[in-house]
Design an enzyme around this catalytic site. Structure first.
Site: not given
Ligand code: F6P
Length: 544
Positions: A204, A210, A264-265, A350, A381, A509
Site C-alpha cells: 500500500k 520487508e 491493508g487488512r 490489528e 492431536h 519499525k
C-alpha cells in the site's frame, strides 16, 4: 445521566452472574428448541451459536448493548464513506471494492464506483493476458509462476484466498514471499526460472522494509539472469503510491492502484487480489467479490437479532467482557482454510488490539482477544487437550463445509464427524459419575478408579460456534471473510475504539531502523539499554 452503554453493560453483568453457573448440558435438556432459537442463517450459510454459554435473554441484552453503542448508526457512517478512521482522517470503504451491483459509494462527495471498476477492469485485462500467455516475459515465454512480494494485508489476504480456492486455480502457480528473512525469498527463487516468473510487488505504502528488501532481491535476480532491460517485463506493482512504483522501475501500465480508504487488512478485495485473479481467473474473482457483497447486504439490512456478523460480535463481547475469556480460537475443519486463522489474526488483532477510545481516553474494559487457530483435525492431536481440560476457557469457531471438492472415500464424513464431535464434547463434557461407570465396566479396581477418575473428567460447558456452509467456493469464501470483517467492526463500535488504524506497529519499525546500523557494526550499541547492548555484542561475537 448514566451512559447508555455503561447501563447496558451493568445489566449484562448482573445477568452474567445468573448465567455463569448454568451448564449448557442442562440448557439443552430443558429446551428442545435451543438450536432453532440460537442459530441464524443466510441461505445455506448457518451459524449455530446454541453451544455458547448464553440463554435467549442474553442475546436480547447484548442486542440492546449494540443499539446503545450505536452500531446501526456507525454501520451507516461506514457505508456512506464518512471518515470514521479518525486518527488518519480516512473513510473506511472496503465495501465499495466488492460492489458488483455497482451501487454508488462516495468519499468526500466523490463517487468512487467508476475508479474501482476502472482498476478492476485493468486487473482483469492483465490477469487474462498473463493467464493466456499474451503477456510474456523478456524472452517471449509465457509466465508459469507468479511471486507476490508483500507483507501483512498485502500478503495474508491473497495468500489465504489462493490456498482456500486451490481447486479453482487453473492459471500459473502463485507464490508468496513476505518475511525479510532471506530464507523466504531464497527458497522461493531457488525453485523458479526467472524467464517464466512474474514478480508482483504489493505494498500500500511502497515503503515497507520487508517488501522493499525482497523486491530489490527479486529485481537483482531477474536482472542478473535476463539483463536489466528485462525488469519491466517481469514486474508489476500494486500500491496507493504510484510515483514510488515508477521510481522503482515498474512501468505505469503495470501499476495497479487502490486508495487510502482501503485498510491493508481489508485490501484483498482491491487490486491486492491480483495474484488471486491470475490464479483463479477474473470471473471466479468476481464471484468472491459477489460473496463479500452478499454479506454486506445482509449486514446492512438484516435486523440485529438475525444479523450474522452482529451475532458473532456480541458473543465475542460477552466472552471478553462479561465472562473474561482472553482468547478466541478459529478452527476450520476445512484444510484449505489453513491460513484463515492467520488472516483473521491480523484482521482482528490489528483492528481491535487497542487500549484507548476514539477520544483518547483509556478504555473501560478489555478489547480484542488473542486470535489463534489451526485446521482440524490436526489441532485435535496438538492443543485441544488445553481447550477441553485446561484452566483457561477458549471460545471456538468451527468452520465446516457440507461438500468437499474431492470424492475420496469417506474422508469428508470422518472430518465432519470429528468437527461435530468436538463441539459436542466441549459442550457436554464427561462427569465424574460417567467416568467411574466406564472404568467400573472395564473392570478396574476401586482404588485405581479413585486415582484415575479426576484426570478423565471433562468439565464441559466450553463454548463453540459452528459455521456450516455448502462448499468452500469463491462466493462462500467472500461471505465468510466479509462476515468476520463486520464482526470485528461491530466489536470495535461497542468498545468505542478506532478499528482502522494500527499505530501499535510503528515503534518496533522505528527502533529497527535505529538498530540496523548498530547490528551491521557501523555504530556502537552503548546508548541502548543493557539488554539490547548485550544482545548486539553477543550477536557480533557469534557471527564472527
Ligand atoms: O505494519 C503493519 C502494516 O502497516 C499493515 O497494516 C499492513 O497490512 C502491512 O504493514 C503492509 O503494509 P504495506 O502494504 O504498506 O506494505
Amino acid at each position: 445521566m448514566t451512559d447508555p452503554v455503561e447501563a447496558a453493560f451493568a445489566e449484562l453483568a448482573t445477568h452474567a452472574e445468573a448465567v455463569e453457573p448454568l451448564h449448557m448440558r442442562d440448557l439443552f435438556a430443558v429446551d428442545a428448541n435451543r438450536f432453532e432459537r440460537l442459530s441464524a442463517r443466510l441461505d445455506d450459510l448457518l451459524v449455530d451459536y446454541s453451544k455458547n454459554r448464553i440463554v435467549p435473554a442474553t442475546m436480547d441484552l447484548l442486542v440492546a448493548l449494540a443499539r446503545a453503542a450505536g452500531v446501526e448508526a456507525w454501520r451507516e457512517r461506514m457505508f456512506s464513506g464518512e471518515a470514521i478512521n479518525g486518527t488518519e482522517a480516512r473513510a473506511v470503504l472496503h465495501v465499495a471494492l466488492r460492489n458488483t451491483a455497482k451501487r454508488a459509494f462516495t468519499v468526500g462527495g466523490q463517487d468512487v464506483t467508476l475508479d474501482v471498476h476502472a482498476v478492476l477492469a485493468r486487473c482483469r485485462a492483465f490477469a487474462d493476458g498473463v493467464r493466456s500467455g499474451q503477456v510474456k516475459g523478456a524472452t517471449d515465454k509465457p509466465f508459469t509462476d507468479v511471486i507476490n512480494i508483500g507483507i501483512g494485508g498485502s500478503d495474508l489476504g491473497p495468500a489465504m484466498v489462493n490456498i482456500a480456492l486451490a481447486p479453482y486455480n487453473d492459471g500459473p502457480r502463485i507464490h508468496y514471499v513476505s518475511n525479510v528473512d532471506g530464507a523466504h525469498i531464497h527458497d522461493t527463487l531457488a525453485r523458479l526460472d526467472p524467464a517464466t516468473t512474474l514478480v508482483i510487488v504489493a505494498s500500500k505504502t511502497f515503503t515497507t522494509l520487508e517488501t522493499m528488501t525482497n523486491a530489490a532481491s527479486a529485481r537483482a535476480w531477474i536482472a542478473e539472469a535476463l539483463g536489466e532491460d528485462a525488469v519491466p517485463r517481469h514486474f508489476a506493482a500494486i500500491s496507493t503510491a504510484i510515483p514510488k512504483v515508477k521510481a522503482f522501475g515498474i512501468e505505469e501500465h503495470r501499476a495497479f492502484g487502490f486508495w487510502d480508504w482501503v485498510g491493508g487488512r481489508y485490501s484483498v478485495w482491491s487490486a491486492i487480489g491480483l495474484p488471486v485473479m491470475i490464479g483463479i481467473g477474473p470471473d471466479r474473482f468476481e464471484e468472491f467479490l459477489a460473496g463479500g457483497q452478499a454479506m454486506d447486504d445482509h449486514f446492512r439490512t438484516a435486523p440485529l437479532e438475525q444479523n450474522l456478523p452482529v451475532i458473532l460480535a456480541l458473543i465475542g463481547v460477552w466472552y471478553r467482557n462479561l465472562l473474561g475469556f482472553p482468547t478466541q480460537a478459529i478452527l476450520p475443519y476445512d484444510q484449505r482454510l489453513a491460513r484463515f486463522p492467520a488472516h483473521l489474526q491480523q484482521l482482528d488483532m490489528e483492528s481491535n488490539g487497542k487500549r484507548v477510545r476514539k477520544d483518547g481516553r483509556l478504555v473501560a474494559r478489555p478489547t480484542g482477544p488473542v486470535v489463534w487457530g489451526e485446521p482440524g483435525t490436526n489441532g485435535q492431536h496438538a492443543f485441544y487437550q488445553l481447550i477441553h481440560q485446561g484452566t483457561d476457557i477458549v471460545p471456538v469457531d468451527f468452520l465446516v463445509a457440507a461438500e468437499p471438492h474431492e470424492t475420496l472415500g469417506d474422508h469428508h464424513a470422518k472430518l465432519v464427524a470429528n468437527a461435530f464431535a468436538q463441539a459436542e464434547a466441549l459442550m457436554r463434557g464427561k462427569t465424574a459419575d460417567e467416568v467411574r461407570a466406564e472404568l467400573e465396566a472395564a473392570g478396574m479396581a476401586p482404588d485405581a478408579i479413585d486415582a484415575l477418575a479426576p484426570h478423565k473428567v471433562f468439565p464441559g460447558n466450553r463454548p463453540s460456534t459452528t459455521i456450516l456452509y455448502r462448499k468452500l467456493d469463491p462466493f462462500t469464501l467472500g461471505r465468510l471473510l466479509a462476515m468476520y470483517e463486520h464482526k470485528v467492526f461491530v466489536e470495535g463500535v461497542i468498545w468505542d475504539i478506532n478499528s482502522f488504524d494500527q499505530w501499535g506497529v510503528e515503534l518496533g519499525k522505528q527502533l529497527a531502523s535505529e538498530l540496523l546500523p548498530i547490528v551491521k557494526g557501523e555504530a556502537e550499541p552503548d546508548a541502548r539499554d543493557g539488554s539490547t547492548a548485550g544482545l548486539v555484542r553477543h550477536f557480533r561475537a557469534l557471527k564472527g
